[in-house]
Design an enzyme around this catalytic site. Structure first.
Site, PDB file in Angstrom:
ATOM      1  N   GLU A 246       5.494 -25.686 -19.228  1.00 55.55           N
ATOM      2  CA  GLU A 246       5.482 -26.215 -17.868  1.00 55.55           C
ATOM      3  C   GLU A 246       4.482 -25.424 -17.038  1.00 55.55           C
ATOM      4  O   GLU A 246       4.537 -24.196 -16.978  1.00 55.55           O
ATOM      5  CB  GLU A 246       6.875 -26.127 -17.251  1.00 55.55           C
ATOM      6  CG  GLU A 246       6.967 -26.774 -15.874  1.00 55.55           C
ATOM      7  CD  GLU A 246       8.375 -26.843 -15.337  1.00 55.55           C
ATOM      8  OE1 GLU A 246       8.527 -27.079 -14.132  1.00 55.55           O
ATOM      9  OE2 GLU A 246       9.324 -26.654 -16.130  1.00 55.55           O
ATOM     10  N   ARG A 247       3.559 -26.149 -16.415  1.00 53.70           N
ATOM     11  CA  ARG A 247       2.465 -25.548 -15.651  1.00 53.70           C
ATOM     12  C   ARG A 247       1.611 -24.641 -16.531  1.00 53.70           C
ATOM     13  O   ARG A 247       1.123 -23.600 -16.093  1.00 53.70           O
ATOM     14  CB  ARG A 247       2.981 -24.788 -14.425  1.00 53.70           C
ATOM     15  CG  ARG A 247       3.965 -25.568 -13.574  1.00 53.70           C
ATOM     16  CD  ARG A 247       3.446 -26.935 -13.189  1.00 53.70           C
ATOM     17  NE  ARG A 247       4.437 -27.706 -12.422  1.00 53.70           N
ATOM     18  CZ  ARG A 247       4.307 -28.995 -12.119  1.00 53.70           C
ATOM     19  NH1 ARG A 247       3.240 -29.674 -12.551  1.00 53.70           N
ATOM     20  NH2 ARG A 247       5.228 -29.625 -11.427  1.00 53.70           N
ATOM     21  N   LYS A 366      17.611 -19.855 -12.944  1.00 52.68           N
ATOM     22  CA  LYS A 366      17.313 -20.832 -11.897  1.00 52.68           C
ATOM     23  C   LYS A 366      18.538 -21.725 -11.784  1.00 52.68           C
ATOM     24  O   LYS A 366      18.879 -22.433 -12.732  1.00 52.68           O
ATOM     25  CB  LYS A 366      16.076 -21.654 -12.252  1.00 52.68           C
ATOM     26  CG  LYS A 366      15.729 -22.740 -11.233  1.00 52.68           C
ATOM     27  CD  LYS A 366      14.478 -23.505 -11.646  1.00 52.68           C
ATOM     28  CE  LYS A 366      14.145 -24.597 -10.643  1.00 52.68           C
ATOM     29  NZ  LYS A 366      12.903 -25.331 -10.998  1.00 52.68           N
ATOM     30  N   GLU A 370      16.228 -27.960  -7.734  1.00 55.28           N
ATOM     31  CA  GLU A 370      15.475 -29.017  -8.406  1.00 55.28           C
ATOM     32  C   GLU A 370      16.256 -29.612  -9.578  1.00 55.28           C
ATOM     33  O   GLU A 370      15.719 -29.838 -10.658  1.00 55.28           O
ATOM     34  CB  GLU A 370      14.114 -28.483  -8.867  1.00 55.28           C
ATOM     35  CG  GLU A 370      13.245 -28.009  -7.710  1.00 55.28           C
ATOM     36  CD  GLU A 370      11.885 -27.516  -8.129  1.00 55.28           C
ATOM     37  OE1 GLU A 370      10.921 -27.706  -7.376  1.00 55.28           O
ATOM     38  OE2 GLU A 370      11.789 -26.916  -9.231  1.00 55.28           O
ATOM     39  N   ARG A 403      16.945 -16.346  -9.212  1.00 58.81           N
ATOM     40  CA  ARG A 403      15.840 -16.864  -8.401  1.00 58.81           C
ATOM     41  C   ARG A 403      16.340 -17.424  -7.071  1.00 58.81           C
ATOM     42  O   ARG A 403      17.342 -18.127  -7.012  1.00 58.81           O
ATOM     43  CB  ARG A 403      15.070 -17.946  -9.152  1.00 58.81           C
ATOM     44  CG  ARG A 403      14.384 -17.425 -10.398  1.00 58.81           C
ATOM     45  CD  ARG A 403      13.668 -18.529 -11.143  1.00 58.81           C
ATOM     46  NE  ARG A 403      12.314 -18.739 -10.651  1.00 58.81           N
ATOM     47  CZ  ARG A 403      11.828 -19.918 -10.271  1.00 58.81           C
ATOM     48  NH1 ARG A 403      12.623 -20.983 -10.266  1.00 58.81           N
ATOM     49  NH2 ARG A 403      10.585 -20.033  -9.873  1.00 58.81           N
ATOM     50  N   ARG A 415      12.065 -27.111   4.696  1.00 53.70           N
ATOM     51  CA  ARG A 415      12.188 -26.524   3.359  1.00 53.70           C
ATOM     52  C   ARG A 415      11.827 -25.041   3.363  1.00 53.70           C
ATOM     53  O   ARG A 415      12.413 -24.249   2.618  1.00 53.70           O
ATOM     54  CB  ARG A 415      11.307 -27.277   2.368  1.00 53.70           C
ATOM     55  CG  ARG A 415      11.241 -26.624   0.995  1.00 53.70           C
ATOM     56  CD  ARG A 415      10.483 -27.480   0.011  1.00 53.70           C
ATOM     57  NE  ARG A 415       9.973 -26.689  -1.098  1.00 53.70           N
ATOM     58  CZ  ARG A 415       9.251 -27.182  -2.106  1.00 53.70           C
ATOM     59  NH1 ARG A 415       8.965 -28.462  -2.149  1.00 53.70           N
ATOM     60  NH2 ARG A 415       8.810 -26.388  -3.071  1.00 53.70           N
ATOM     61  N   ASP A 444       5.853 -22.704  -2.240  1.00 59.36           N
ATOM     62  CA  ASP A 444       5.766 -22.771  -3.704  1.00 59.36           C
ATOM     63  C   ASP A 444       4.377 -22.415  -4.207  1.00 59.36           C
ATOM     64  O   ASP A 444       3.622 -23.301  -4.605  1.00 59.36           O
ATOM     65  CB  ASP A 444       6.162 -24.164  -4.182  1.00 59.36           C
ATOM     66  CG  ASP A 444       6.248 -24.270  -5.706  1.00 59.36           C
ATOM     67  OD1 ASP A 444       6.311 -23.224  -6.373  1.00 59.36           O
ATOM     68  OD2 ASP A 444       6.268 -25.400  -6.219  1.00 59.36           O
ATOM     69  N   GLU A 472      -1.293 -23.221 -11.121  1.00 57.57           N
ATOM     70  CA  GLU A 472      -0.728 -24.546 -10.883  1.00 57.57           C
ATOM     71  C   GLU A 472      -1.372 -25.244  -9.684  1.00 57.57           C
ATOM     72  O   GLU A 472      -1.663 -26.430  -9.726  1.00 57.57           O
ATOM     73  CB  GLU A 472       0.777 -24.415 -10.670  1.00 57.57           C
ATOM     74  CG  GLU A 472       1.480 -25.721 -10.341  1.00 57.57           C
ATOM     75  CD  GLU A 472       2.974 -25.542 -10.135  1.00 57.57           C
ATOM     76  OE1 GLU A 472       3.627 -26.540  -9.781  1.00 57.57           O
ATOM     77  OE2 GLU A 472       3.484 -24.407 -10.297  1.00 57.57           O
ATOM     78  N   TRP A 621       8.922 -33.505  -1.306  1.00 62.25           N
ATOM     79  CA  TRP A 621       7.944 -33.484  -2.381  1.00 62.25           C
ATOM     80  C   TRP A 621       6.683 -34.276  -2.008  1.00 62.25           C
ATOM     81  O   TRP A 621       5.802 -34.466  -2.845  1.00 62.25           O
ATOM     82  CB  TRP A 621       8.538 -34.038  -3.671  1.00 62.25           C
ATOM     83  CG  TRP A 621       9.497 -33.090  -4.339  1.00 62.25           C
ATOM     84  CD1 TRP A 621       9.813 -31.831  -3.956  1.00 62.25           C
ATOM     85  CD2 TRP A 621      10.270 -33.346  -5.521  1.00 62.25           C
ATOM     86  NE1 TRP A 621      10.732 -31.272  -4.810  1.00 62.25           N
ATOM     87  CE2 TRP A 621      11.045 -32.173  -5.794  1.00 62.25           C
ATOM     88  CE3 TRP A 621      10.414 -34.428  -6.382  1.00 62.25           C
ATOM     89  CZ2 TRP A 621      11.913 -32.070  -6.872  1.00 62.25           C
ATOM     90  CZ3 TRP A 621      11.277 -34.341  -7.461  1.00 62.25           C
ATOM     91  CH2 TRP A 621      12.019 -33.165  -7.708  1.00 62.25           C
TER      92      TRP A 621
END
Length: 778
Positions: A246-247, A366, A370, A403, A415, A444, A472, A621
């Site tokens: 991921e990423r 985590k 999400e 986290r 946010r 982020d 990212e 998002w």
């Protein structure tokens, strides 16, 4: 040279012949895809083949063998030693300067390095490897000190000679990982010593000594001590068990779970060497969006094999813990952290882990973010969930890294404020072996963010810093962006938590609030590409993260200078322009992506490229949620008249960000919604300032290209051409960012792009219709 051949193009060996299954166009000594192969030259020109294909018919065998024999005869051999970036900053190239070579030779005539533990063996092997490469000759061992120029390494407990040097006053303050490098008389001879309290400290000292030589530092008269400012210095791999990352923009995961534990690649040891050389002492092997299977016995055996390889290099292994694991792999009906059966399950699982990995570091979690499961699923707090795991780990000295990246689209709050609101009431409620891991900024990993307001706001809780090394939001695998300036900007932001000078760095290292444990994490940019990080300059970000994790006081320029010298050359005509380019690259990128405090305007999902028009779906998002452009202006009002996010900072910081007279322009649109004709510091209107920044950023990539082009011939052609190609892509993508963003914002500003600027040659509709179904890492 001895090669270990692996990768996607296997060979068969029979009777000394090689059968190459496809891509026969490649030269004989590079008969594998270097981009994904894990081959490494070691010694003479033999080959060791580790993967075999299905057998070919004899006719095909003879045909291809004949082809390869002709290839071996007629094609040049220079590719055998091509620079492909595999060696990172541990190249140990011969010292060309005659005077410096002679100086080092006189200081390293003999080696006194007793001890045969795995760590001392690794340190001694590294010292020999480095000095052999730098000097072109091997050191002879000695048990007694009989000549000047003896290099002595070890601890007082591993060497009687070191024990007799009365170094206790100098070693006392160095702790378990610090080291001393010093020239000193030993038994009447001038010697150089590398000494530490522990064997790991000696290993770190060896790497630092070799770095001094690689960067051509003066050694005579040296007296140097160093110890890390932060205890836990970790890489976080967002690697999945299916080897996707991921990423990740450097191929697939380096962890080949299928072949572990029986087959352990040389690459794993080289990974440990590279990390130890910059002081990284922990690695989280798996993605924060965790798969519970990694906690099953069959995977723990595989993890244990990696832990065994990493242990001599001082690197502890950590795993991500999926909070719902008791249900998913444990057969329970609940994962409620207050349910006795759940508590018992985790205790038994942790005990099992330590049976396989006695020095297991602990869990990264985590939770309730999400879509990930967590204690709030059962109306329990983050502290209750973290403490349940911490109880299980405490008898083994393990830690929980929990986290703080939590936010919800069901909460109407900004946010940027949600993590602060959720975690500050929990300050003091976490057990001593829990660290709360906080991203550098409140959104982020954006190209630029103000520091996270949690730093300094939880004085009773150790807060870990979380940086992103993988790019990212910074061009992913194609843009040259040196991240040390970003890290330094965050670390040396002043929280004012205990008055002026209360830097984020002092929160993270525990010194501001006198914590017994401290930590920092970097989201890895490593993959299975031959050069580890795909973009050659992305290696600098891995290096810079490790160096700042060890000593956050180092400057971005010093770190860049070290990396360039070790990775490319000590030629100052290459170093100076390359360093200038690196140090400017982050600001250049911010300008062509998100100038003046804009943020989160990238493509949806894949996060590749600009998409300020995203407005559908989950609000937090989208891009419009953050830039809030309308005909009246642009920017997110986070002052008291807006979301009041400024109130989460200490009063001096709040006042600075809230007041337009004192708010740094780099954060202007982060904290303020301003009209298009607002006058910026330059005297330009806000619209014209945005245009100026976007064009300045894109035009500066052309300067980077010209700078790099002027360095042709000063380094190897393979890496030079690779960077040249990537800079061409970066230039195109910088113009894409500039044009797409300005055309979109122009629909609200209703202003023209001044005539002196090159006008976009595509329409806004063209950019909005672009699709990227194959963008990596998401």
């Amino acid at each position: 040279m001895t090669y270990t051949l692996t990768g996607k193009n296997p060979f068969v060996v029979s009777g000394g012949s090689f059968i190459f299954l496809n891509q026969l166009k490649y030269r004989a000594l590079v008969l594998f895809d270097r981009q994904y192969s894990e081959a490494q030259p070691i010694g003479n020109r033999d080959f060791t083949v580790q993967h075999q294909s299905e057998a070919l018919p004899m006719k095909s065998f003879h045909t291809i063998t004949a082809f390869l024999l002709l290839t071996l005869i007629f094609l040049p051999l220079h590719h055998a030693s091509a620079e492909d970036g595999y060696r990172l900053w541990l190249r140990y190239e011969p010292i060309a300067n005659t005077a410096y070579h002679e100086t080092v030779t006189q200081l390293t005539r003999e080696l006194h390095f007793p001890g045969d533990s795995p760590t001392l063996t690794a340190a001694r092997d590294e010292l020999r490897r480095g000095l052999s490469g730098l000097l072109g000759e091997s050191l002879s061992d000695t048990e007694a000190i009989t000549t000047d120029g003896t290099l002595i390494a070890g601890t007082p407990s591993t060497s009687e000679i070191i024990a007799g040097l009365n170094l206790k006053p100098e070693l006392t303050g160095l702790g378990p990982e610090g080291f001393l490098i010093k020239q000193t008389p030993v038994k009447g001879h001038d010697c150089t010593i590398i000494v530490a309290n522990t064997e790991i400290g000696v290993l770190y000292g060896v790497f630092h000594f070799l770095k001094l030589l690689q960067t051509r530092q003066a050694i005579p008269g040296v007296s140097f001590t160093s110890k890390p400012k932060i205890d836990l210095r970790l890489l976080n791999h967002w690697d999945n068990l299916d080897r996707t990352v991921e990423r990740g923009y450097a191929g697939f995961s380096i962890w080949d779970w299928h072949t572990l534990p029986e087959y352990t690649r040389t690459r794993y040891t080289d990974y440990a060497r590279a990390n130890a050389s910059i002081g990284i002492n922990g690695t989280v092997l798996t993605n924060v969006n965790a798969n519970a299977d990694v906690l099953t016995t069959r995977y723990l055996k595989k993890v244990a094999a990696l832990a065994d390889l990493f242990r001599p290099y001082g690197i502890q292994v950590y795993l991500t813990a999926r909070f719902s694991a008791p249900v998913e792999i444990g057969g329970l009906e609940t994962a409620d952290p207050l349910e006795p059966a759940v508590v018992d399950w985790w205790k038994e699982k942790v005990d099992e882990i330590y049976e396989y990995i006695p020095d297991f570091g602990g869990f990264l979690v985590k939770a309730n973010s999400e879509g990930q499961p967590g204690p709030q699923d059962y109306d329990r707090s983050h502290a209750v969930g973290a403490n349940m795991l911490a109880h299980a780990l405490a008898p083994h000295d393990g830690v929980v890294m929990w986290r703080a990246f939590v936010y919800s689209n069901e909460v109407p709050e900004d946010r940027a404020k949600q993590a602060y609101n959720e975690f500050t009431p929990l300050d003091g409620k976490f057990l001593d072996n829990v660290l709360v891991q906080v991203k550098n900024g409140p959104i982020d990993f954006q190209p630029r963010e103000p520091f996270h307001p949690l730093f300094g706001s939880m004085p009773e809780t150790p807060l870990m810093m979380e940086f992103q090394i993988t790019q990212e939001y910074l061009g992913q695998g194609t843009h040259l962006v040196y991240l040390a300036p970003l890290y330094k900007e965050a670390l040396y932001s002043d929280t004012y938590a205990r008055g002026k000078g209360s830097y984020v760095a002092n929160v993270v290292d525990g010194s501001l609030e006198n914590h017994d444990i401290s930590g920092i994490a970097g989201v890895s940019n490593i993959g299975n590409t031959r050069n580890w990080t795909s973009h050659p300059f992305a290696q600098a970000n891995w290096y810079a993260y490790g160096r700042l994790a060890w000593d956050h006081g180092l400057s971005s320029a010093k770190i860049a200078d070290e990396w360039i010298r070790m990775t490319f050359t000590n030629d100052t005509s290459f170093i100076h322009p390359t360093k200038d380019m690196m140090l400017a690259s982050r600001e250049i990128t911010v300008n062509y992506m998100t100038p003046l405090g804009l943020h989160h305007i990238m493509g949806w999902g894949h996060h590749y490229g600009p998409a300020p028009w995203i407005h559908e779906g989950r609000a937090d998002w989208t891009s419009v949620y953050y830039h809030r452009a309308d005909t009246g202006g642009i920017g997110f009002d986070r002052t008291a008249s807006g979301s009041d996010a400024v109130s989460q900072y200490y009063p001096p910081v709040e006042k600075k960000f809230a007041d337009l007279e004192t708010c740094p322009e780099k954060y202007l649109l982060w904290f303020h919604h301003l009209p298009w004709d607002y006058r910026t510091n330059s005297g330009r209107s806000l619209w014209n300032e945005l245009v100026h920044r976007y064009y300045q950023g894109a035009d500066s990539v052309d300067w980077m290209q010209r700078t790099w082009k002027s360095l042709h011939g000063k380094i190897d052609s393979e890496r030079f051409e690779r960077v040249s190609e990537l800079l061409q892509i970066q230039e195109q993508e910088a113009e894409w960012w500039r044009n797409a963003c300005l055309l979109y914002f122009q629909t609200y500003s209703r202003e023209q792009i001044p005539a002196q600027f090159k006008q976009p040659d595509r329409s806004l509709r063209y950019y909005q219709k672009l699709e990227f179904p194959y963008a990596p890492g998401h």
